[in-house]
Design a protein around this motif. Sequence first.
Motif, PDB file in Angstrom:
ATOM      1  N   PRO A 157      90.898 114.528  -6.462  1.00 54.61           N
ATOM      2  CA  PRO A 157      91.464 115.351  -5.494  1.00 54.61           C
ATOM      3  C   PRO A 157      93.147 115.071  -4.902  1.00 54.61           C
ATOM      4  CG  PRO A 157      89.377 114.675  -5.079  1.00 54.61           C
ATOM      5  CD  PRO A 157      90.033 113.951  -6.252  1.00 54.61           C
ATOM      6  N   ALA A 158      93.620 116.144  -4.519  1.00 53.76           N
ATOM      7  CA  ALA A 158      95.091 115.718  -3.826  1.00 53.76           C
ATOM      8  C   ALA A 158      95.065 115.050  -2.826  1.00 53.76           C
ATOM      9  CB  ALA A 158      95.608 117.226  -3.495  1.00 53.76           C
ATOM     10  N   SER A 159      93.886 114.882  -2.038  1.00 56.63           N
ATOM     11  CA  SER A 159      93.796 113.953  -0.977  1.00 56.63           C
ATOM     12  C   SER A 159      93.755 112.379  -1.406  1.00 56.63           C
ATOM     13  CB  SER A 159      92.643 114.325  -0.017  1.00 56.63           C
ATOM     14  OG  SER A 159      91.376 114.057  -0.727  1.00 56.63           O
ATOM     15  N   VAL A 160      93.021 112.302  -2.434  1.00 58.06           N
ATOM     16  CA  VAL A 160      92.816 111.007  -3.432  1.00 58.06           C
ATOM     17  C   VAL A 160      94.131 110.419  -3.722  1.00 58.06           C
ATOM     18  CG1 VAL A 160      91.578 109.610  -4.926  1.00 58.06           C
ATOM     19  CG2 VAL A 160      90.357 111.152  -3.592  1.00 58.06           C
ATOM     20  N   ILE A 161      94.692 111.365  -4.657  1.00 63.42           N
ATOM     21  CA  ILE A 161      96.010 111.092  -5.214  1.00 63.42           C
ATOM     22  C   ILE A 161      97.102 110.657  -3.990  1.00 63.42           C
ATOM     23  CG2 ILE A 161      98.169 112.165  -6.403  1.00 63.42           C
ATOM     24  CD1 ILE A 161      95.954 113.691  -8.050  1.00 63.42           C
ATOM     25  N   ALA A 162      97.386 111.195  -2.904  1.00 68.19           N
ATOM     26  CA  ALA A 162      98.103 111.143  -2.022  1.00 68.19           C
ATOM     27  C   ALA A 162      97.808 109.709  -1.046  1.00 68.19           C
ATOM     28  CB  ALA A 162      97.935 112.059  -0.750  1.00 68.19           C
ATOM     29  N   LEU A 163      96.369 109.564  -1.213  1.00 65.63           N
ATOM     30  CA  LEU A 163      96.204 108.151  -0.724  1.00 65.63           C
ATOM     31  C   LEU A 163      96.420 107.016  -1.536  1.00 65.63           C
ATOM     32  CD1 LEU A 163      94.775 106.462   1.668  1.00 65.63           C
ATOM     33  CD2 LEU A 163      92.506 107.022   0.621  1.00 65.63           C
ATOM     34  N   GLN A 164      96.404 107.314  -2.711  1.00 64.23           N
ATOM     35  CA  GLN A 164      96.952 106.233  -3.837  1.00 64.23           C
ATOM     36  C   GLN A 164      98.113 105.936  -3.731  1.00 64.23           C
ATOM     37  OE1 GLN A 164      94.867 107.811  -7.365  1.00 64.23           O
ATOM     38  NE2 GLN A 164      92.906 106.649  -6.908  1.00 64.23           N
ATOM     39  N   ASP A 165      98.962 107.149  -3.689  1.00 65.83           N
ATOM     40  CA  ASP A 165     100.596 106.899  -3.506  1.00 65.83           C
ATOM     41  C   ASP A 165     101.014 105.994  -2.176  1.00 65.83           C
ATOM     42  OD1 ASP A 165     100.796 108.570  -5.821  1.00 65.83           O
ATOM     43  OD2 ASP A 165     101.200 110.467  -4.796  1.00 65.83           O
ATOM     44  N   ILE A 166     100.248 106.462  -1.007  1.00 69.99           N
ATOM     45  CA  ILE A 166     100.793 105.847  -0.076  1.00 69.99           C
ATOM     46  C   ILE A 166     100.232 104.349   0.060  1.00 69.99           C
ATOM     47  CG2 ILE A 166      99.758 105.449   2.321  1.00 69.99           C
ATOM     48  CD1 ILE A 166      99.301 108.708   2.481  1.00 69.99           C
ATOM     49  N   ALA A 168     100.278 102.561  -2.781  1.00 72.68           N
ATOM     50  CA  ALA A 168     101.215 102.052  -3.765  1.00 72.68           C
ATOM     51  C   ALA A 168     102.441 101.741  -2.955  1.00 72.68           C
ATOM     52  CB  ALA A 168     101.215 102.465  -4.902  1.00 72.68           C
ATOM     53  N   SER A 169     102.972 102.184  -1.850  1.00 67.39           N
ATOM     54  CA  SER A 169     104.177 102.403  -1.408  1.00 67.39           C
ATOM     55  C   SER A 169     104.317 101.088  -0.626  1.00 67.39           C
ATOM     56  CB  SER A 169     104.596 103.511  -0.383  1.00 67.39           C
ATOM     57  OG  SER A 169     103.692 103.400   0.734  1.00 67.39           O
ATOM     58  N   GLY A 170     105.879 100.690  -0.613  1.00 77.20           N
ATOM     59  CA  GLY A 170     106.102  99.410   0.042  1.00 77.20           C
ATOM     60  C   GLY A 170     105.920  99.516   1.721  1.00 77.20           C
ATOM     61  N   ASP A 171     105.884 100.679   2.212  1.00 74.71           N
ATOM     62  CA  ASP A 171     105.596 100.649   3.577  1.00 74.71           C
ATOM     63  C   ASP A 171     104.375 101.187   3.945  1.00 74.71           C
ATOM     64  OD1 ASP A 171     106.469 103.169   2.696  1.00 74.71           O
ATOM     65  OD2 ASP A 171     107.757 103.764   4.413  1.00 74.71           O
ATOM     66  N   ALA A 172     103.279 101.059   3.259  1.00 72.32           N
ATOM     67  CA  ALA A 172     102.235 101.756   3.810  1.00 72.32           C
ATOM     68  C   ALA A 172     101.601 100.929   4.996  1.00 72.32           C
ATOM     69  CB  ALA A 172     101.257 101.312   2.515  1.00 72.32           C
ATOM     70  N   GLN A 173     101.175 102.002   5.878  1.00 74.51           N
ATOM     71  CA  GLN A 173     100.434 101.482   7.050  1.00 74.51           C
ATOM     72  C   GLN A 173      99.238 102.206   7.264  1.00 74.51           C
ATOM     73  OE1 GLN A 173     103.102 100.557  10.392  1.00 74.51           O
ATOM     74  NE2 GLN A 173     104.788 101.726   9.106  1.00 74.51           N
ATOM     75  N   THR A 184      84.371 106.727  12.997  1.00 70.41           N
ATOM     76  CA  THR A 184      85.628 106.469  12.971  1.00 70.41           C
ATOM     77  C   THR A 184      86.464 107.140  12.197  1.00 70.41           C
ATOM     78  OG1 THR A 184      85.244 104.900  10.901  1.00 70.41           O
ATOM     79  CG2 THR A 184      84.793 103.944  12.932  1.00 70.41           C
ATOM     80  N   ALA A 185      87.909 107.224  12.666  1.00 74.64           N
ATOM     81  CA  ALA A 185      89.003 107.984  11.893  1.00 74.64           C
ATOM     82  C   ALA A 185      90.022 106.996  11.657  1.00 74.64           C
ATOM     83  CB  ALA A 185      89.381 109.085  12.634  1.00 74.64           C
ATOM     84  N   THR A 186      90.609 106.751  10.343  1.00 75.38           N
ATOM     85  CA  THR A 186      91.356 106.120   9.777  1.00 75.38           C
ATOM     86  C   THR A 186      92.803 106.860   9.223  1.00 75.38           C
ATOM     87  OG1 THR A 186      89.949 104.172   9.471  1.00 75.38           O
ATOM     88  CG2 THR A 186      92.154 104.122   8.249  1.00 75.38           C
ATOM     89  N   ALA A 187      94.002 106.624   9.868  1.00 71.75           N
ATOM     90  CA  ALA A 187      95.167 107.292   9.151  1.00 71.75           C
ATOM     91  C   ALA A 187      95.725 106.412   8.461  1.00 71.75           C
ATOM     92  CB  ALA A 187      95.853 107.774  10.193  1.00 71.75           C
ATOM     93  N   HIS A 188      96.261 106.773   7.247  1.00 67.97           N
ATOM     94  CA  HIS A 188      97.002 106.231   6.297  1.00 67.97           C
ATOM     95  C   HIS A 188      98.325 106.835   6.249  1.00 67.97           C
ATOM     96  CE1 HIS A 188      93.593 103.662   4.597  1.00 67.97           C
ATOM     97  NE2 HIS A 188      92.976 104.734   4.975  1.00 67.97           N
ATOM     98  N   TRP A 189      99.731 106.235   6.134  1.00 66.21           N
ATOM     99  CA  TRP A 189     100.729 106.969   6.063  1.00 66.21           C
ATOM    100  C   TRP A 189     101.801 106.085   5.362  1.00 66.21           C
ATOM    101  CZ3 TRP A 189      99.115 104.815  10.510  1.00 66.21           C
ATOM    102  CH2 TRP A 189      99.847 104.274  11.541  1.00 66.21           C
ATOM    103  N   SER A 190     102.891 106.935   5.112  1.00 68.72           N
ATOM    104  CA  SER A 190     104.182 106.090   4.429  1.00 68.72           C
ATOM    105  C   SER A 190     105.274 106.941   4.954  1.00 68.72           C
ATOM    106  CB  SER A 190     104.184 105.927   2.842  1.00 68.72           C
ATOM    107  OG  SER A 190     105.309 105.693   2.377  1.00 68.72           O
ATOM    108  N   ALA A 191     106.191 106.272   5.548  1.00 65.25           N
ATOM    109  CA  ALA A 191     107.174 107.062   6.270  1.00 65.25           C
ATOM    110  C   ALA A 191     108.371 107.246   5.219  1.00 65.25           C
ATOM    111  CB  ALA A 191     108.091 106.080   7.298  1.00 65.25           C
TER     112      ALA A 191
END
Length: 275
Positions: A157-166, A168-173, A184-191
Amino acid sequence: MNEQEFAELAAGAALDALSPDDQQRYHAALAAHPEWQRIADEDADSAAFLSTGVAPTVPSPDIRAALLARIAVTPQSGDVIVTGSAPDALPESAPDAESAPDVAPVISTQPSSIRGEASPKAPAHRLRILFALAACLALLVGVGVGAVAVNEYLNRPASVIALQDIQASGDAQQASVPLEGGGTATAHWSASLGKSVLVTDGVPALSEGETYELWYVRGETPIPAGVFAVDDGAATAVLDGEMHAGDVIAVTVEKAGGSPSGLPTTDPVVVIPTA
């Protein structure tokens, strides 16, 4: 012997399928042409890979039956070459049966040979076919496991791909908040990527005609970022649009399809600051 003929024998040698005579021809040719060693090495490496590169798996009966049916209609021997024909009748000078000495007929078990060769050659093309069949069998053994793995990877799914990209990024939070009812709700992001994904667990199901809507709250401005549904309380949803550093990720309950006005109509059930 030319290089093509040697290649046929090399395939048989890699599969341990040469007759003693062909074994001698193979080694003699290799000694006479050391530059052909690369052909033997390539076939040996391929045979070794096919035997160890795939975990043992029993192929399905359908695959086995189809392969055996194909083999059944494939010629399994070389062409028959007739080098002469028997005379229609004995010469007049030939002795009659009564006067001829008692000699038992001799029937040769060796096929006709051309060019005076003392020993028969295995049909060259058959050895390459055998090598190809071995490769097909090895691939078929692993097709069940391999096809499933490839299919799962390609259909993520696109959401899984996006989560894996985030991740793998250097600024993942990431940040988590508790929900009413124990979820619970968990937000994952990369600026740097401008992407964010919300992962929920224990979120209550909504009534028919309602949906969860995602928002970026940028300063005082809510920006719609898509809707999502939960499956048994769980969901992984990628937010539409580009995330900016410092955005607040929020979720509200809206009518099916999302808020028609483009603004939240209820109080948020999830609020996760990213700054």
